[in-house]
Design a protein around this motif. Structure first.
Motif, PDB file in Angstrom:
ATOM      1  N   TYR A 117      43.314 -37.297 131.068  1.00  0.00           N
ATOM      2  CA  TYR A 117      43.298 -38.744 131.277  1.00  0.00           C
ATOM      3  C   TYR A 117      43.706 -39.521 130.024  1.00  0.00           C
ATOM      4  O   TYR A 117      43.435 -40.720 129.919  1.00  0.00           O
ATOM      5  CB  TYR A 117      41.904 -39.170 131.747  1.00  0.00           C
ATOM      6  N   ASP A 118      44.358 -38.829 129.087  1.00  0.00           N
ATOM      7  CA  ASP A 118      44.844 -39.466 127.857  1.00  0.00           C
ATOM      8  C   ASP A 118      43.725 -40.160 127.088  1.00  0.00           C
ATOM      9  O   ASP A 118      43.916 -41.249 126.523  1.00  0.00           O
ATOM     10  CB  ASP A 118      45.976 -40.455 128.171  1.00  0.00           C
ATOM     11  N   LEU A 119      42.566 -39.510 127.034  1.00  0.00           N
ATOM     12  CA  LEU A 119      41.430 -40.013 126.273  1.00  0.00           C
ATOM     13  C   LEU A 119      41.314 -39.239 124.956  1.00  0.00           C
ATOM     14  O   LEU A 119      41.681 -38.067 124.898  1.00  0.00           O
ATOM     15  CB  LEU A 119      40.136 -39.835 127.077  1.00  0.00           C
ATOM     16  N   PRO A 120      40.802 -39.850 123.904  1.00  0.00           N
ATOM     17  CA  PRO A 120      40.607 -39.104 122.653  1.00  0.00           C
ATOM     18  C   PRO A 120      39.653 -37.940 122.852  1.00  0.00           C
ATOM     19  O   PRO A 120      38.621 -38.079 123.520  1.00  0.00           O
ATOM     20  CB  PRO A 120      40.006 -40.154 121.705  1.00  0.00           C
ATOM     21  N   VAL A 121      39.983 -36.787 122.291  1.00  0.00           N
ATOM     22  CA  VAL A 121      39.120 -35.611 122.394  1.00  0.00           C
ATOM     23  C   VAL A 121      37.979 -35.729 121.383  1.00  0.00           C
ATOM     24  O   VAL A 121      38.033 -36.540 120.449  1.00  0.00           O
ATOM     25  CB  VAL A 121      39.924 -34.315 122.182  1.00  0.00           C
ATOM     26  N   LEU A 122      36.936 -34.914 121.558  1.00  0.00           N
ATOM     27  CA  LEU A 122      35.742 -35.054 120.720  1.00  0.00           C
ATOM     28  C   LEU A 122      36.028 -34.998 119.224  1.00  0.00           C
ATOM     29  O   LEU A 122      35.533 -35.847 118.473  1.00  0.00           O
ATOM     30  CB  LEU A 122      34.704 -34.001 121.105  1.00  0.00           C
ATOM     31  N   PRO A 123      36.793 -34.007 118.721  1.00  0.00           N
ATOM     32  CA  PRO A 123      37.013 -33.982 117.269  1.00  0.00           C
ATOM     33  C   PRO A 123      37.634 -35.270 116.735  1.00  0.00           C
ATOM     34  O   PRO A 123      37.332 -35.692 115.609  1.00  0.00           O
ATOM     35  CB  PRO A 123      37.945 -32.780 117.074  1.00  0.00           C
ATOM     36  N   ASP A 124      38.499 -35.898 117.519  1.00  0.00           N
ATOM     37  CA  ASP A 124      39.141 -37.133 117.060  1.00  0.00           C
ATOM     38  C   ASP A 124      38.192 -38.318 117.087  1.00  0.00           C
ATOM     39  O   ASP A 124      38.442 -39.333 116.434  1.00  0.00           O
ATOM     40  CB  ASP A 124      40.361 -37.445 117.934  1.00  0.00           C
ATOM     41  N   ARG A 125      37.102 -38.203 117.833  1.00  0.00           N
ATOM     42  CA  ARG A 125      36.131 -39.295 117.936  1.00  0.00           C
ATOM     43  C   ARG A 125      35.035 -39.195 116.873  1.00  0.00           C
ATOM     44  O   ARG A 125      34.454 -40.213 116.485  1.00  0.00           O
ATOM     45  CB  ARG A 125      35.450 -39.273 119.318  1.00  0.00           C
ATOM     46  N   LEU A 126      34.723 -37.974 116.439  1.00  0.00           N
ATOM     47  CA  LEU A 126      33.605 -37.759 115.525  1.00  0.00           C
ATOM     48  C   LEU A 126      33.944 -38.177 114.097  1.00  0.00           C
ATOM     49  O   LEU A 126      35.089 -38.036 113.656  1.00  0.00           O
ATOM     50  CB  LEU A 126      33.202 -36.279 115.541  1.00  0.00           C
ATOM     51  N   LEU A 127      32.955 -38.658 113.373  1.00  0.00           N
ATOM     52  CA  LEU A 127      33.179 -39.075 111.997  1.00  0.00           C
ATOM     53  C   LEU A 127      33.661 -37.915 111.138  1.00  0.00           C
ATOM     54  O   LEU A 127      34.478 -38.087 110.240  1.00  0.00           O
ATOM     55  CB  LEU A 127      31.880 -39.652 111.414  1.00  0.00           C
ATOM     56  N   SER A 128      33.161 -36.703 111.433  1.00  0.00           N
ATOM     57  CA  SER A 128      33.545 -35.528 110.660  1.00  0.00           C
ATOM     58  C   SER A 128      34.937 -35.021 111.008  1.00  0.00           C
ATOM     59  O   SER A 128      35.510 -34.204 110.270  1.00  0.00           O
ATOM     60  CB  SER A 128      32.547 -34.395 110.900  1.00  0.00           C
ATOM     61  N   ARG A 129      35.479 -35.476 112.135  1.00  0.00           N
ATOM     62  CA  ARG A 129      36.774 -35.024 112.669  1.00  0.00           C
ATOM     63  C   ARG A 129      36.761 -33.542 113.028  1.00  0.00           C
ATOM     64  O   ARG A 129      37.814 -32.918 113.190  1.00  0.00           O
ATOM     65  CB  ARG A 129      37.927 -35.293 111.674  1.00  0.00           C
TER      66      ARG A 129
END
Length: 252
Positions: A117-129
């Motif tokens: 669905y073209d949503l950001p994946v978890l690593p891209d959302r987390l502060l730690s990446r």
């Protein structure tokens, strides 16, 4: 400064119910994020999702969610998947570890749903990446008791470790059971319970790969093509990503 052992802190658990066991093509139909421990009341957030496809009868037989129910009562998948990811990130960015039984399946599937669905994946959302720290009771169980015979599915591990499991194949109950398993293993093996969460995560990356290699070698005694995925806690997306691994898939 005294560091609180991770079993005594706040634990975040995640579980899904799905249309099947192949992470490249199957969909989430229900999910729960549960925050427990640290002397605070549990927080449970649950989603019923309209996956936009028919739910196979075999999957409905497992979790009880029909296509008609998902269409009538489920959230739009884009809204639901975004909300699931947002909830996980808000809790993990607070410093809590993420508990997922057989993490490789659930976290890979969530990754693929975000991409669908073209949503950001978890690593891209987390502060730690980075998608960490994750604690997988299945990996830890195989680490501390590698030669124990018998099934290592979630209900069987709950029975073995004597932890409560209220309702099999309900995402909230399965998530709570995973958190209890992680807590019990961490308490039973104080060396694990006292580990820094990043060190524990790295240990599981190593052990999950070793466990997969061992199982694959065993399976190839009778099937020369057997493949057991070793990457953990999720399988990064590539054009050649395997759909699922031979032996595990969604272990419930």
């Amino acid at each position: 400064m005294t560091v609180t052992p991770w079993p005594d802190g706040r634990l975040i658990a995640f579980d899904t119910e799905t249309t099947g066991t192949e992470w490249e093509m199957d969909r989430i139909v229900a999910a729960s994020v549960v925050a427990v421990g640290a002397g605070r009341e549990p927080e449970v957030t649950t989603w019923l999702v309209n996956p936009g496809v028919e739910i196979p009868e075999a999957a409905t037989a497992v979790h009880g969610i029909t296509t008609d129910r998902a269409r009538a009562d489920g959230q739009d998948p884009v809204t639901a998947i975004a909300a699931i990811a947002d909830r996980l990130v808000s809790l993990m960015d607070g410093g809590s570890p993420l508990i997922v039984f057989n993490a490789r399946f659930d976290l890979t599937l969530l990754d693929r749903e975000c991409r669908r669905y073209d949503l950001p994946v978890l690593p891209d959302r987390l502060l730690s990446r980075e998608l960490l720290p994750v604690i997988d009771p299945l990996v830890l169980d195989k680490q501390v008791q590698p030669y124990r015979r018998g099934s290592r599915r979630l209900p069987d591990l709950c029975a073995h470790w004597r932890v409560r499991h209220d309702k099999r194949h309900a995402s909230d109950a399965d998530a709570l059971a995973a958190a209890r398993l992680a807590w019990r293993i961490g308490r039973t093996y104080p060396r694990l319970g006292a580990m820094d969460l990043h060190e524990l995560h790295a240990l599981q990356v190593e052990r999950a790969a070793q466990q997969a290699t061992s199982l694959q070698s065993y399976l190839r005694r009778t099937d020369a093509t057997a493949h057991v995925e070793g990457r953990w806690p999720y399988v990064p997306h590539t054009t050649n990503s395997a759909s699922t691994d031979t032996a595990e898939g969604k272990q419930r």
